[in-house]
Design an enzyme around this catalytic site. Structure first.
Site, PDB file in Angstrom:
ATOM      1  N   GLU A  22      -3.477   1.386 -10.169  1.00  0.00           N
ATOM      2  CA  GLU A  22      -3.670  -0.060 -10.281  1.00  0.00           C
ATOM      3  C   GLU A  22      -5.060  -0.484  -9.841  1.00  0.00           C
ATOM      4  OE1 GLU A  22      -1.480  -2.321 -11.559  1.00  0.00           O
ATOM      5  OE2 GLU A  22      -0.264  -0.567 -12.062  1.00  0.00           O
ATOM      6  N   GLU A  63       0.313  -7.744  -3.496  1.00  0.00           N
ATOM      7  CA  GLU A  63      -0.079  -6.968  -4.676  1.00  0.00           C
ATOM      8  C   GLU A  63       0.771  -5.713  -4.807  1.00  0.00           C
ATOM      9  OE1 GLU A  63      -1.364  -6.179  -8.088  1.00  0.00           O
ATOM     10  OE2 GLU A  63      -2.481  -7.799  -7.115  1.00  0.00           O
ATOM     11  N   GLU A  70       6.447  -4.723 -11.279  1.00  0.00           N
ATOM     12  CA  GLU A  70       5.987  -4.427 -12.633  1.00  0.00           C
ATOM     13  C   GLU A  70       6.385  -3.023 -13.075  1.00  0.00           C
ATOM     14  OE1 GLU A  70       1.821  -5.220 -13.012  1.00  0.00           O
ATOM     15  OE2 GLU A  70       2.128  -7.387 -12.981  1.00  0.00           O
TER      16      GLU A  70
END
Length: 116
Positions: A22, A63, A70
């Protein structure tokens, strides 16, 4: 102690995996590193320093949770789905809110440092 050791190991593996996959996590870790370096010059006290670093850790925490949401969403429903889009967008909004909190705290600290 054994449980704590395994929890630490699993957490570090999760952080490493998120860092590797990420871009946002990498950016926020760089922001945290910069914040740690700058905090002694900006903070007026130890408690202010803890707050400045803490809000950056908050951004990273949100995050990481968003990344987990996700990844799980993509695994459960790889095809486009309106409910999954909603979940991902809400997670993204949570990240935005944490960034705004950090910006407010750091902005106030910088104003205090420059003008007071």
């Amino acid at each position: 102690m054994k449980r704590l050791f395994y929890a630490w190991f699993n957490s570090m593996r999760g952080l490493r995996d998120a860092f590797g996959s990420e871009e946002a996590v990498r950016q926020e870790l760089m922001l945290l590193a910069a914040g740690i370096v700058l905090t002694p010059f900006v903070a007026g006290s130890a408690s202010h320093g803890a707050l400045l670093i803490g809000v950056l850790l908050l951004v990273l925490t949100v995050e990481l949770l968003n990344t987990a949401i996700e990844k799980l969403s993509d695994h459960v429903a790889p095809e486009r789905h309106e409910a999954i889009r909603y979940v991902k967008d809400v997670g993204s909004a949570a990240v935005l809110c944490s960034i705004l909190i950090a910006a407010l705290v750091w902005g106030a600290a910088l104003i205090d440092h420059i003008f007071i």
